[in-house]
Design a protein around this motif. Sequence first.
Motif, PDB file in Angstrom:
ATOM      1  N   GLN A   8       5.334 -12.175   2.002  1.00 58.83           N
ATOM      2  CA  GLN A   8       5.925 -10.995   1.376  1.00 58.83           C
ATOM      3  C   GLN A   8       6.561 -11.304   0.029  1.00 58.83           C
ATOM      4  O   GLN A   8       7.763 -11.228  -0.148  1.00 58.83           O
ATOM      5  CB  GLN A   8       6.964 -10.390   2.327  1.00 58.83           C
ATOM      6  N   LEU A  21       1.951  -3.761  -3.206  1.00 56.92           N
ATOM      7  CA  LEU A  21       2.120  -4.057  -1.784  1.00 56.92           C
ATOM      8  C   LEU A  21       3.588  -4.058  -1.384  1.00 56.92           C
ATOM      9  O   LEU A  21       3.971  -3.508  -0.347  1.00 56.92           O
ATOM     10  CB  LEU A  21       1.486  -5.407  -1.446  1.00 56.92           C
ATOM     11  N   ALA A  24       5.053  -0.564  -1.339  1.00 58.22           N
ATOM     12  CA  ALA A  24       4.580   0.213  -0.192  1.00 58.22           C
ATOM     13  C   ALA A  24       5.153  -0.297   1.131  1.00 58.22           C
ATOM     14  O   ALA A  24       4.998   0.348   2.160  1.00 58.22           O
ATOM     15  CB  ALA A  24       3.057   0.180  -0.135  1.00 58.22           C
ATOM     16  N   THR A  26       4.120  -2.912   2.682  1.00 58.79           N
ATOM     17  CA  THR A  26       2.979  -3.401   3.455  1.00 58.79           C
ATOM     18  C   THR A  26       3.112  -4.897   3.706  1.00 58.79           C
ATOM     19  O   THR A  26       3.349  -5.660   2.774  1.00 58.79           O
ATOM     20  CB  THR A  26       1.663  -3.125   2.683  1.00 58.79           C
ATOM     21  N   PHE A  28       2.038  -8.603   3.928  1.00 53.01           N
ATOM     22  CA  PHE A  28       0.973  -9.380   3.307  1.00 53.01           C
ATOM     23  C   PHE A  28       1.436 -10.810   3.115  1.00 53.01           C
ATOM     24  O   PHE A  28       2.619 -11.113   3.189  1.00 53.01           O
ATOM     25  CB  PHE A  28       0.548  -8.784   1.953  1.00 53.01           C
ATOM     26  N   THR A 135      -7.237  -9.760   9.648  1.00 50.98           N
ATOM     27  CA  THR A 135      -6.821  -9.770   8.246  1.00 50.98           C
ATOM     28  C   THR A 135      -7.988 -10.261   7.388  1.00 50.98           C
ATOM     29  O   THR A 135      -8.869 -10.974   7.866  1.00 50.98           O
ATOM     30  CB  THR A 135      -5.613 -10.704   7.990  1.00 50.98           C
ATOM     31  N   LEU A 149      -4.161  -9.390   4.018  1.00 52.33           N
ATOM     32  CA  LEU A 149      -3.589  -8.207   4.644  1.00 52.33           C
ATOM     33  C   LEU A 149      -4.615  -7.618   5.598  1.00 52.33           C
ATOM     34  O   LEU A 149      -5.771  -8.041   5.621  1.00 52.33           O
ATOM     35  CB  LEU A 149      -3.158  -7.180   3.601  1.00 52.33           C
ATOM     36  N   SER A 150      -4.199  -6.630   6.362  1.00 52.55           N
ATOM     37  CA  SER A 150      -5.134  -6.013   7.304  1.00 52.55           C
ATOM     38  C   SER A 150      -6.090  -5.102   6.538  1.00 52.55           C
ATOM     39  O   SER A 150      -5.706  -4.487   5.537  1.00 52.55           O
ATOM     40  CB  SER A 150      -4.386  -5.213   8.376  1.00 52.55           C
ATOM     41  N   ALA A 152      -7.125  -2.234   7.434  1.00 59.90           N
ATOM     42  CA  ALA A 152      -6.620  -0.859   7.506  1.00 59.90           C
ATOM     43  C   ALA A 152      -5.572  -0.612   6.422  1.00 59.90           C
ATOM     44  O   ALA A 152      -5.561   0.460   5.793  1.00 59.90           O
ATOM     45  CB  ALA A 152      -6.032  -0.586   8.892  1.00 59.90           C
ATOM     46  N   ASP A 153      -4.685  -1.600   6.194  1.00 54.95           N
ATOM     47  CA  ASP A 153      -3.679  -1.439   5.137  1.00 54.95           C
ATOM     48  C   ASP A 153      -4.339  -1.382   3.761  1.00 54.95           C
ATOM     49  O   ASP A 153      -3.952  -0.584   2.910  1.00 54.95           O
ATOM     50  CB  ASP A 153      -2.656  -2.580   5.179  1.00 54.95           C
ATOM     51  N   SER A 156      -5.883   2.017   3.374  1.00 55.81           N
ATOM     52  CA  SER A 156      -4.839   3.026   3.209  1.00 55.81           C
ATOM     53  C   SER A 156      -4.260   3.019   1.793  1.00 55.81           C
ATOM     54  O   SER A 156      -4.099   4.066   1.172  1.00 55.81           O
ATOM     55  CB  SER A 156      -3.733   2.793   4.239  1.00 55.81           C
ATOM     56  N   LEU A 157      -3.969   1.834   1.281  1.00 53.48           N
ATOM     57  CA  LEU A 157      -3.342   1.734  -0.044  1.00 53.48           C
ATOM     58  C   LEU A 157      -4.284   2.069  -1.195  1.00 53.48           C
ATOM     59  O   LEU A 157      -3.833   2.485  -2.254  1.00 53.48           O
ATOM     60  CB  LEU A 157      -2.781   0.328  -0.253  1.00 53.48           C
TER      61      LEU A 157
END
Length: 168
Positions: A8, A21, A24, A26, A28, A135, A149-150, A152-153, A156-157
């Motif tokens: 992070q 990131l 948001a 998120t 990571f 990931t 990161l995933s 899905a994330d 989404s972003l």
Amino acid sequence: MAKKSKKQQSGTGGTPATVALTAAGTPFTTHAYDHDPASPSYGEEAAEALGVSPDRVFKTLVADVDGNLTVAVVPVAGSLDLKALASAVGGKRAAMADPAAAERTTGYVRGGISPLGQRKRLPTVLDSSARTHETICVSAGRRGLEVELSPADLASLTGALFAPIGRP
């Protein structure tokens, strides 16, 4: 090659991708490595340097689909299927974008283009194989820096849609 990881990363002093990131919220991880300018493939270099399977490291490519720049995110182990990309976004024809246009529009240099934190948000398609991984790694906005990161994330972003746009 040296490998360093950071959880992070704060927005201060980060790239536009890591700043986005962080803003948001998120989760990571950043992975830095010593980039070799003589390396023939940025993505394969990243996979090898990080000790990550090339099917989990994704490259960010910018294509021109019917006159509109579009981002394609595919595994470094394969290549982009331009017809599949065009079809995924409802277009007829796709070609790789002019590198100068890609750099100017995204705000990143070739080999360091991230799907995150781009200067102008472009339509984005993420290869559906990303869903098979918990990931994935993508460029964090400069050569020698990846963000994990995933899928899905990431979708989404970036507002990405998943589609089978990669070829082995």
